[in-house]
Scaffold this active site. Structure first.
Site, short mmCIF file in Angstrom:
data_model
loop_
_atom_site.label_atom_id
_atom_site.label_comp_id
_atom_site.label_asym_id
_atom_site.label_seq_id
_atom_site.Cartn_x
_atom_site.Cartn_y
_atom_site.Cartn_z
N THR A 131 0.81 -1.21 0.00
CA THR A 131 0.00 0.00 0.00
C THR A 131 0.85 1.26 0.00
O THR A 131 1.78 1.40 0.80
CB THR A 131 -0.93 0.01 1.22
OG1 THR A 131 -1.73 -1.17 1.20
CG2 THR A 131 -1.83 1.23 1.21
N LYS A 154 -1.14 -0.98 -4.14
CA LYS A 154 -2.47 -0.46 -3.81
C LYS A 154 -2.32 1.01 -3.47
O LYS A 154 -1.58 1.37 -2.55
CB LYS A 154 -3.06 -1.23 -2.64
CG LYS A 154 -4.41 -0.70 -2.16
CD LYS A 154 -5.02 -1.65 -1.16
CE LYS A 154 -6.28 -1.10 -0.53
NZ LYS A 154 -6.98 -2.09 0.30
N LYS A 156 -3.75 4.52 -2.19
CA LYS A 156 -4.79 5.22 -1.45
C LYS A 156 -5.07 6.56 -2.12
O LYS A 156 -4.13 7.34 -2.38
CB LYS A 156 -4.36 5.43 0.00
CG LYS A 156 -4.26 4.15 0.81
CD LYS A 156 -5.62 3.51 1.03
CE LYS A 156 -5.55 2.36 2.02
NZ LYS A 156 -6.88 1.78 2.29
N GLU A 207 -11.50 0.23 -5.33
CA GLU A 207 -12.19 -0.08 -4.08
C GLU A 207 -12.99 1.11 -3.57
O GLU A 207 -12.49 2.24 -3.53
CB GLU A 207 -11.17 -0.48 -3.01
CG GLU A 207 -10.64 -1.88 -3.11
CD GLU A 207 -9.85 -2.22 -1.86
OE1 GLU A 207 -10.48 -2.47 -0.81
OE2 GLU A 207 -8.61 -2.21 -1.93
N LYS A 252 -12.39 -8.47 5.52
CA LYS A 252 -11.40 -8.23 6.58
C LYS A 252 -11.93 -8.82 7.88
O LYS A 252 -13.11 -8.64 8.21
CB LYS A 252 -11.13 -6.74 6.76
CG LYS A 252 -10.51 -6.06 5.55
CD LYS A 252 -10.34 -4.56 5.78
CE LYS A 252 -9.73 -3.88 4.57
NZ LYS A 252 -9.66 -2.40 4.74
N ASP A 304 -0.46 -6.60 3.89
CA ASP A 304 0.84 -5.95 4.03
C ASP A 304 0.99 -5.19 5.34
O ASP A 304 1.95 -4.45 5.52
CB ASP A 304 1.10 -5.01 2.86
CG ASP A 304 0.10 -3.84 2.81
OD1 ASP A 304 -0.96 -3.93 3.47
OD2 ASP A 304 0.37 -2.85 2.10
#
Length: 333
Positions: A131, A154, A156, A207, A252, A304
């Site tokens: 991330t 990934k 953000k 996402e 999650k 991660d």
């Protein structure tokens, strides 16, 4: 297989782990990971589980500790995982205790958790996303250069300026696969504007572009990138709101309330035609270990958390670059 009722002692503690630098998403930033550990011992074996109380869902460290400590008499009386699903709702507190009970049963019986969970084969190594926190395009470009060896990044995102951020990452990590995560930070108008450009930059998954309460706006939405639900995914009862709106569900353990419901939700998502992503909060290897079991066969893996910390729990998961080996029984399971 439910845990066998046996008198056990529950202990609960809060711990803090420093984050390497600052972790930023659309809702804010933090420099420490605050976790709660539940430990259950029957005198001969001890099981552990870890959770991350999340303010987005109204959780606090103190509240999660109190919720867990209130269950000490039930644990002493032989609380099972099935009992726990009825006593606590999906969330961080239930996750820590549920995973501790899985670990306790594995250590008590000598049967590894993957067998208890009904997996056909022992877990193998998993390549995880790495991330990059939301930042200026220049800072994210530098982070991408440093992580260009990772096969899956990934990103953000937060809203205005996101196309510049993704373009900067793509330029500096040209061979990496990309996932974008808006963490509820976009409007439908921004999704309309950004999605085609993100597709042209090779983004494979977007996402949670809209706030969780706006899932209905995505019904029948034709997006050039698969859409993943994250904040909209909790327990099994959230599945109905995802079908026809998202193509991927990010499961999650802190949202499902543990491995028990997460396994059931994964099976239900796949049966409904949703691909599965297994994600994490920023936490230690003790949080990642049960999620590693869940992530076997998932379409996307984002475990991660320990790589974002300045120090991990010891012993922890072994990472080779962005590949995480299965946990040793000493850690969990």
């Amino acid at each position: 297989m439910p845990s066998s009722p046996m008198p056990s002692l529950l202990t609960v503690r809060a711990e803090t782990f420093p984050i390497r630098g600052t972790f930023r998403i659309s809702r804010g930033a933090k420099t420490e990971a605050h976790v709660v550990v539940a430990e259950v011992t029957d005198g001969a074996a001890t099981g552990r589980g870890e959770c991350v109380p999340y303010a987005r869902y109204g959780e606090t460290v103190a509240g999660v500790v109190a919720d867990l400590e209130a269950l000490a008499p039930a644990v002493a009386a032989g609380l099972t995982r099935a009992d726990l699903q009825r006593l606590l709702p999906p969330g961080a507190a239930r996750n820590a205790l549920d995973c501790a009970l899985w670990d306790l049963e594995a250590k008590r019986t000598g049967i590894p958790a993957w067998r208890l969970a009904g997996l056909a084969a022992a877990p193998g190594p998993l390549a995880t996303a790495f991330t990059l926190s939301v930042d200026t395009p220049e800072a994210m470009a530098a982070a991408a250069r440093a992580a260009a060896h990772c096969p899956l990044l990934k990103l953000k995102l937060t809203g205005e300026g996101d196309l510049d951020r993704v373009a900067a990452v793509r330029e500096n990590a040209p061979h990496a696969r990309l996932i974008a995560d808006a963490n509820e930070g976009w409007s439908l108008e921004q999704l309309d504007r950004y999605a085609p450009a993100l597709a042209s930059l090779g983004v494979e998954l977007l996402e949670q572009p809209l706030p969780a309460g706006r899932d209905a706006d995505l019904a029948g939405y034709q997006c050039p990138i698969p859409l993943g639900a994250d904040e909209s995914v909790h327990g099994l009862d959230s599945l109905g709101a995802l079908v026809g709106r998202y193509q991927v569900a990010n499961i999650k353990l802190d949202k499902t309330g543990g491995l028990t419901e997460a396994l059931a939700l994964k099976a239900a998502c796949e049966a409904a035609g949703l691909r599965v992503m297994v994600g994490c909060m920023v936490a230690t290897s003790l949080s990642m270990a049960p999620a590693h079991l869940l992530a076997q066969g998932a379409a996307f893996v984002d475990l991660d958390g320990p790589l974002l910390l300045a120090r991990d729990r010891m012993p922890g998961l072994r990472y080779e670059g962005a590949t995480a080996d299965p946990p040793s029984p000493v850690l969990w399971g």
